[in-house]
Design a protein around this motif. Structure first.
Motif, mmCIF file in Angstrom:
data_model
loop_
_atom_site.group_PDB
_atom_site.id
_atom_site.type_symbol
_atom_site.label_atom_id
_atom_site.label_comp_id
_atom_site.label_asym_id
_atom_site.label_seq_id
_atom_site.Cartn_x
_atom_site.Cartn_y
_atom_site.Cartn_z
ATOM 1 N N VAL A 189 0.898 -6.408 5.485
ATOM 2 C CA VAL A 189 0.728 -5.210 4.658
ATOM 3 C C VAL A 189 2.060 -4.462 4.670
ATOM 4 C CG1 VAL A 189 -0.543 -3.060 4.309
ATOM 5 C CG2 VAL A 189 -1.713 -5.033 5.311
ATOM 6 N N MET A 190 2.578 -4.162 3.492
ATOM 7 C CA MET A 190 3.828 -3.382 3.387
ATOM 8 C C MET A 190 3.473 -1.991 2.908
ATOM 9 S SD MET A 190 6.692 -5.569 1.439
ATOM 10 C CE MET A 190 8.191 -5.907 2.256
ATOM 11 N N ILE A 191 3.972 -0.993 3.626
ATOM 12 C CA ILE A 191 3.607 0.393 3.308
ATOM 13 C C ILE A 191 4.876 1.216 3.135
ATOM 14 C CG2 ILE A 191 2.342 2.427 4.135
ATOM 15 C CD1 ILE A 191 0.816 0.500 6.013
ATOM 16 N N GLY A 192 4.891 2.064 2.139
ATOM 17 C CA GLY A 192 6.026 2.973 1.972
ATOM 18 C C GLY A 192 6.039 3.985 3.107
ATOM 19 N N GLN A 193 7.244 4.339 3.542
ATOM 20 C CA GLN A 193 7.386 5.294 4.652
ATOM 21 C C GLN A 193 6.640 6.593 4.341
ATOM 22 O OE1 GLN A 193 11.466 6.313 5.324
ATOM 23 N NE2 GLN A 193 11.100 6.926 7.448
ATOM 24 N N VAL A 206 0.842 -1.197 0.000
ATOM 25 C CA VAL A 206 0.000 0.000 0.000
ATOM 26 C C VAL A 206 0.884 1.255 0.000
ATOM 27 C CG1 VAL A 206 -1.819 1.293 1.192
ATOM 28 C CG2 VAL A 206 -1.792 -1.197 1.330
ATOM 29 N N GLY A 207 0.544 2.198 -0.838
ATOM 30 C CA GLY A 207 1.270 3.465 -0.844
ATOM 31 C C GLY A 207 0.571 4.441 -1.773
ATOM 32 N N GLY A 208 0.990 5.681 -1.708
ATOM 33 C CA GLY A 208 0.328 6.669 -2.552
ATOM 34 C C GLY A 208 1.255 7.805 -2.910
#
Ligand code: VG1
Ligand code: CO
Length: 544
Positions: free
Chosen positions: A82-86, A55-57
């Motif tokens: 769930v892996m999320i960009g910093q 997940v990221g945006g």
């Protein structure tokens, strides 16, 4: 923490467009609106148990809140991780890279790309599959079908997670990991391009360049790669800090919106090379000194010079371009004797061709180019590709393009956008033109005669899936082409896009202004589609 099943009602406007679902922020903020779409997506995935989701945006307004909502729902739907960009940030190509690298079942990318951001502006969400690419139409239609019948969604009560600190947390039984969003992507670039060569180019102080991140997602990636790894002077990347409203600008890398870059290129210390990328980092514009490189030419040039790049030395299987994209790349493909495919507008149509090994490079006229290193278009990749070519050939961009035209001839191209047009009238215009198609051949408009006209219907060469009504094409007897379609990424009214291209082999006529070279086609398009009558516009709002 317990799972909560929330009763909801379907919204009737959640059909994904060219690139996911894009709406005004306020629409997404309505109770259940985002949740419904996310649950519809999870339902389309099927069994989520134990799976990995990325997940990221693009960092726009509402990005962080949306990520918190998605994390709770992912946990309640049983995802293993769930892996999320910093900072909740992942550029679109970086999301594609991460999905592929860690074998995720897919990812959710929160972006409205080039559309402005802020509380009164746009937000967007799209689903990418396990190959890292935008979900194909079969899947987006399934998601849409789910949104129309949804009655409940799953979430849980849990505190917000810290999106800024690298590390892991747990929500229900789901691992939530915040990852450095830049390193994996930068490493991938380093594995494709000749960083040593590019480092020596950038250390030559006579080669000054500048990259405009347009206050959008690419800033941190460009600083890491261009300034840190390649040694470009500090400050090479301008507008490098992502902001929720893109500094009040319009993160669309073209000559109109990237005017700060253009000014700096032509300023007191003129630059040899300039580039910009869009809101979510998948598009690029490249400029030589006093010289604009059209994206259609750019794709052709990347193909013609691919043998100079370490990552493509093994050869290029084939190429593809979206239908409205100018046909310069077709000539290079023919010379190299490799297949050249034509697809409808939107990156989702390239995925099957790449997965099947049919194409290595692909692109669109809308400043998007990419390759099979990920399954998205990739702005920074294209800029690095150009830098690598310049470093290898030791020639300015302008010379490289001019030489290309001399060898292959020039495909003049321009796109005219009529924005914020009344949607019903725009649809009427297209319908009326469609009705005229069978009788257009042989008709004369000004100095041009129509050779053939049709409504583009695509059959995917890999899985046979069909997409109808993908744009009206009109070919003229002198080899010109006009394409008309309505945008599928806007959030209010309609945008009419009219594309023009024509081949010019005469070496004496390669340096014209495209608007002049294509004037007769432009006139003909207005006459045959009655653009003024339906839109009230004589001139386009944006010309690229
Ligand atoms: C536009 C472009 C298309 C591109 C799409 C998404 O679509 O024309 O080529 O793939 O935006 O790009 P439309 O339907 O508005 O013409 V991005 O960078 O906005 O995700
Ligand atoms: Co984009």
């Amino acid at each position: 923490m317990t799972i909560k099943v929330i009763a909801t009602q379907a919204f009737d406007n959640q059909r994904p467009g060219t690139s996911g679902l894009r709406k005004k922020v306020v629409e997404f903020q309505q109770p259940h609106y985002l949740e419904n779409f996310v649950q519809a997506t999870f339902n389309a995935i099927g069994d989520c148990n134990g799976k990995l989701l990325v997940v990221g945006g693009d960092g726009r307004y509402y990005n962080r809140q949306a990520v918190q909502i998605i994390v709770r729902m992912a946990a309640a739907n049983g995802f293993g991780k769930v892996m999320i960009g910093q900072g909740a940030i992942l550029s679109t190509p970086a999301a594609s890279c991460v999905i592929r690298k860690y074998n995720a079942c897919g990812g959710i990318v929160l972006s409205a790309s080039h559309n402005p951001g802020g509380p009164d502006e746009d937000f967007g969400i799209k689903f990418n599959g396990a190959n890292g690419g935008p979900a194909p139409e079969k899947v987006t239609e399934e998601i849409f079908a789910n949104t129309t019948s949804i009655t409940e969604y799953r979430t849980c009560e849990s505190a917000d997670i810290d999106l800024d600190a690298i590390g892991s947390a747990r929500v229900l039984d789901t691992d939530v990991e915040i990852i450095d969003s830049v390193t994996d992507y930068a490493d991938l670039m380093e594995s494709i391009f000749d960083f040593d060569k590019m480092r020596s180019l950038l250390s030559n102080r006579r080669f000054r360049m500048c990259f405009d991140a347009m206050h959008a997602v690419t800033g941190p990636y460009a600083v890491e790669i261009l300034e840190k790894r390649l040694g470009a002077a500090e400050g090479t990347v301008m507008n490098a800090v992502p902001s929720e409203d893109f500094g009040g600008g319009h993160p669309d890398p073209n000559l109109v919106h990237a005017h700060e870059l253009v000014e700096r290129m032509n300023g007191v210390e003129p630059m040899a090379f300039g580039a910009a990328s869009d809101g979510d980092g998948d598009r690029n514009m490249v400029l030589g000194s006093g010289f604009y490189i059209n994206p259609c030419d750019s794709l052709a040039l990347l193909l013609a010079n691919a043998h100079l790049i370490p990552g493509y030395k093994g050869g290029v299987n084939g190429v593809a371009r979206s239908m409205p994209t100018g046909r310069a790349v077709d000539r290079v493909a023919a010379a190299l004797d490799i297949p050249c495919y034509e697809t409808p507008t939107g990156w989702k149509f390239f995925g099957n061709l790449m997965d099947a090994g049919k194409i290595t490079l692909c692109g669109e006229e809308s400043f998007g180019t990419g390759s099979d290193h990920v399954r998205e278009k990739d702005g920074l990749w294209a800029v690095l590709f150009w830098l690598n070519i310049i470093a290898e050939r030791n020639q300015p961009a302008r010379t490289i393009v001019r030489d290309h035209w001399t060898q292959y001839g020039r495909d003049y191209f321009t796109r005219h956008d009529f924005e914020g047009v009344d949607a019903a009238r725009a649809a009427e215009m297209i319908d009326a033109l469609r009705a005229k198609l069978p009788s257009l051949a042989g008709q004369t408009f000004g100095e041009l005669t129509v050779e053939s006209a049709d409504d583009y219907h695509y059959v995917d060469p890999v899985d046979g899936s069909e997409s109808a009504k993908q744009g009206i094409r009109i070919y003229t007897q002198d080899g010109g082409r006009i394409v008309m379609r309505l945008s599928g990424t806007g959030t209010s009214g309609a945008t009419l896009r009219v594309y023009f291209d024509r081949y010019q082999p005469d070496p004496a006529l390669l340096g014209q202004d495209p608007q002049k070279a294509l004037a007769s086609l432009i006139e003909a398009a207005h006459a045959m589609a009655c653009i003024e009558q339906y839109t009230g516009r004589v001139r386009p709002d944006v010309i690229t």
